[in-house]
Design a protein around this motif. Structure first.
Motif, PDB file in Angstrom:
ATOM      1  N   LEU A  70       0.829  -1.198   0.000  1.00 22.01           N
ATOM      2  CA  LEU A  70       0.000   0.000   0.000  1.00 22.01           C
ATOM      3  C   LEU A  70       0.869   1.257   0.000  1.00 22.01           C
ATOM      4  CD1 LEU A  70      -2.825   1.212   0.027  1.00 22.01           C
ATOM      5  CD2 LEU A  70      -2.807   1.012   2.522  1.00 22.01           C
ATOM      6  N   SER A  71       1.962   1.241   0.748  1.00 24.07           N
ATOM      7  CA  SER A  71       2.888   2.379   0.755  1.00 24.07           C
ATOM      8  C   SER A  71       3.439   2.637  -0.642  1.00 24.07           C
ATOM      9  CB  SER A  71       4.048   2.127   1.722  1.00 24.07           C
ATOM     10  OG  SER A  71       3.597   2.039   3.040  1.00 24.07           O
ATOM     11  N   GLN A  72       3.791   1.564  -1.341  1.00 27.43           N
ATOM     12  CA  GLN A  72       4.310   1.706  -2.705  1.00 27.43           C
ATOM     13  C   GLN A  72       3.248   2.274  -3.641  1.00 27.43           C
ATOM     14  OE1 GLN A  72       5.584  -2.285  -3.511  1.00 27.43           O
ATOM     15  NE2 GLN A  72       7.593  -2.015  -2.571  1.00 27.43           N
ATOM     16  N   ILE A  73       2.017   1.808  -3.500  1.00 26.24           N
ATOM     17  CA  ILE A  73       0.926   2.292  -4.356  1.00 26.24           C
ATOM     18  C   ILE A  73       0.679   3.778  -4.100  1.00 26.24           C
ATOM     19  CG2 ILE A  73      -1.564   2.125  -4.769  1.00 26.24           C
ATOM     20  CD1 ILE A  73      -1.268  -0.923  -4.269  1.00 26.24           C
ATOM     21  N   VAL A  74       0.643   4.173  -2.832  1.00 30.14           N
ATOM     22  CA  VAL A  74       0.434   5.580  -2.491  1.00 30.14           C
ATOM     23  C   VAL A  74       1.544   6.425  -3.092  1.00 30.14           C
ATOM     24  CG1 VAL A  74       0.386   7.262  -0.592  1.00 30.14           C
ATOM     25  CG2 VAL A  74      -0.878   5.111  -0.386  1.00 30.14           C
ATOM     26  N   ASN A  75       2.791   5.991  -2.893  1.00 30.79           N
ATOM     27  CA  ASN A  75       3.930   6.759  -3.383  1.00 30.79           C
ATOM     28  C   ASN A  75       3.958   6.821  -4.911  1.00 30.79           C
ATOM     29  OD1 ASN A  75       6.320   8.293  -2.743  1.00 30.79           O
ATOM     30  ND2 ASN A  75       7.451   6.610  -3.660  1.00 30.79           N
ATOM     31  N   THR A 135      -5.871   6.367   2.825  1.00 30.04           N
ATOM     32  CA  THR A 135      -6.896   6.237   3.866  1.00 30.04           C
ATOM     33  C   THR A 135      -7.432   4.814   3.999  1.00 30.04           C
ATOM     34  OG1 THR A 135      -8.610   6.960   2.315  1.00 30.04           O
ATOM     35  CG2 THR A 135      -7.613   8.658   3.716  1.00 30.04           C
ATOM     36  N   GLN A 136      -6.935   3.898   3.181  1.00 31.94           N
ATOM     37  CA  GLN A 136      -7.337   2.498   3.297  1.00 31.94           C
ATOM     38  C   GLN A 136      -6.463   1.724   4.279  1.00 31.94           C
ATOM     39  OE1 GLN A 136      -7.653   0.623  -0.546  1.00 31.94           O
ATOM     40  NE2 GLN A 136      -8.848   2.309  -1.383  1.00 31.94           N
ATOM     41  N   ALA A 178       0.542   2.193  11.881  1.00 25.85           N
ATOM     42  CA  ALA A 178       1.007   3.422  12.515  1.00 25.85           C
ATOM     43  C   ALA A 178       0.289   4.640  11.925  1.00 25.85           C
ATOM     44  CB  ALA A 178       2.516   3.555  12.342  1.00 25.85           C
ATOM     45  N   GLN A 179      -0.395   5.370  12.772  1.00 19.65           N
ATOM     46  CA  GLN A 179      -1.125   6.553  12.311  1.00 19.65           C
ATOM     47  C   GLN A 179      -0.172   7.642  11.833  1.00 19.65           C
ATOM     48  OE1 GLN A 179      -4.623   6.864  11.933  1.00 19.65           O
ATOM     49  NE2 GLN A 179      -4.189   4.692  12.051  1.00 19.65           N
ATOM     50  N   GLN A 180       1.053   7.636  12.352  1.00 25.35           N
ATOM     51  CA  GLN A 180       2.032   8.625  11.914  1.00 25.35           C
ATOM     52  C   GLN A 180       2.337   8.443  10.424  1.00 25.35           C
ATOM     53  OE1 GLN A 180       3.002  11.242  13.485  1.00 25.35           O
ATOM     54  NE2 GLN A 180       4.325  11.912  11.834  1.00 25.35           N
ATOM     55  N   LEU A 181       2.375   7.214   9.960  1.00 22.69           N
ATOM     56  CA  LEU A 181       2.614   6.950   8.539  1.00 22.69           C
ATOM     57  C   LEU A 181       1.466   7.524   7.704  1.00 22.69           C
ATOM     58  CD1 LEU A 181       4.211   5.604   6.254  1.00 22.69           C
ATOM     59  CD2 LEU A 181       2.972   3.494   6.760  1.00 22.69           C
ATOM     60  N   LEU A 182       0.253   7.313   8.140  1.00 27.07           N
ATOM     61  CA  LEU A 182      -0.911   7.861   7.437  1.00 27.07           C
ATOM     62  C   LEU A 182      -0.836   9.385   7.395  1.00 27.07           C
ATOM     63  CD1 LEU A 182      -3.742   7.598   6.132  1.00 27.07           C
ATOM     64  CD2 LEU A 182      -4.674   7.574   8.461  1.00 27.07           C
ATOM     65  N   ARG A 183      -0.486  10.004   8.523  1.00 27.97           N
ATOM     66  CA  ARG A 183      -0.378  11.462   8.578  1.00 27.97           C
ATOM     67  C   ARG A 183       0.706  11.978   7.627  1.00 27.97           C
ATOM     68  NH1 ARG A 183      -3.097  13.182  13.275  1.00 27.97           N
ATOM     69  NH2 ARG A 183      -1.977  15.115  13.555  1.00 27.97           N
TER      70      ARG A 183
END
Length: 196
Positions: free
Chosen positions: A69-74, A104-105, A111-116
């Protein structure tokens, strides 16, 4: 500890909806009910995430981050950046919208810090794209959201200042720059604005 739990315990009337998916109150069949003083939205969100991902361990291991998911967001954000660099504002905004949707998925235990971090970066970029496209109110709104997510990041304050300048609100823009400089006093753009 058990005595503390029992002292605070109150039974709650709840049931599942007709699809056996969502927890609701019995008297009013609502997920969030002010009359019953219940709110099952977070419980239902967690339930949906767990049922959609049957391979998750319950409870999930600590500090789990969905790297895919991190890769997709980036990647989606970078696609937006590429459109931004070629002045394709609407396409950039579209990609930033997608990146925000992906970010937001994240599962509630991540970790909420990653989302922020993800949201603040993408919203900052989308604010710039809105500004360039002439949608000044959306640019200001996104800049405000960045500040709410990551107050000590001067970029959010400078994005706000740019939107305010475009709206002709110079006094507020100056205040936004001054506030941003509290977090990044050596920022040359902010200092140049105050001296110009």
């Amino acid at each position: 500890m058990q005595a503390v739990i029992e002292a605070d315990f109150r039974p709650v009337d709840l049931t599942l909806d007709s699809a056996n998916v969502t927890v609701i109150c019995i008297p009013h069949s609502r997920e969030k009910c002010d009359e019953c003083d219940t709110d099952y939205t977070q419980l239902n969100r967690l339930s949906k995430v767990l049922s959609a991902n049957p391979n998750f361990l319950c409870p999930p291991p600590p500090n789990v981050v969905n790297q895919k998911l991190s890769q997709i967001v980036n990647q989606t954000k970078e696609e937006g950046n590429a459109f931004f660099r070629t002045h394709q504002w609407e396409k950039a905004i579209g990609r930033y919208n997608q990146a925000i949707g992906f970010a937001t998925q994240r599962a509630p235990w991540e970790a909420q810090q990653l989302l922020r971090e993800e949201l603040s970066t993408v919203l900052s970029n989308r604010s710039a794209a809105y500004l360039e496209s002439g949608d000044l109110v959306s640019a200001l709104t996104d800049a405000e959201a960045v500040i709410q997510l990551k107050k000590p990041w001067s970029k959010g304050h400078f994005r706000k200042a740019k939107a305010l300048i475009a709206l002709g609100r110079m006094t507020q823009a100056k205040e936004a720059v001054q506030y941003g400089l509290q977090f990044d006093p050596t920022n040359t753009v902010g200092n140049a604005f105050l001296q110009g």
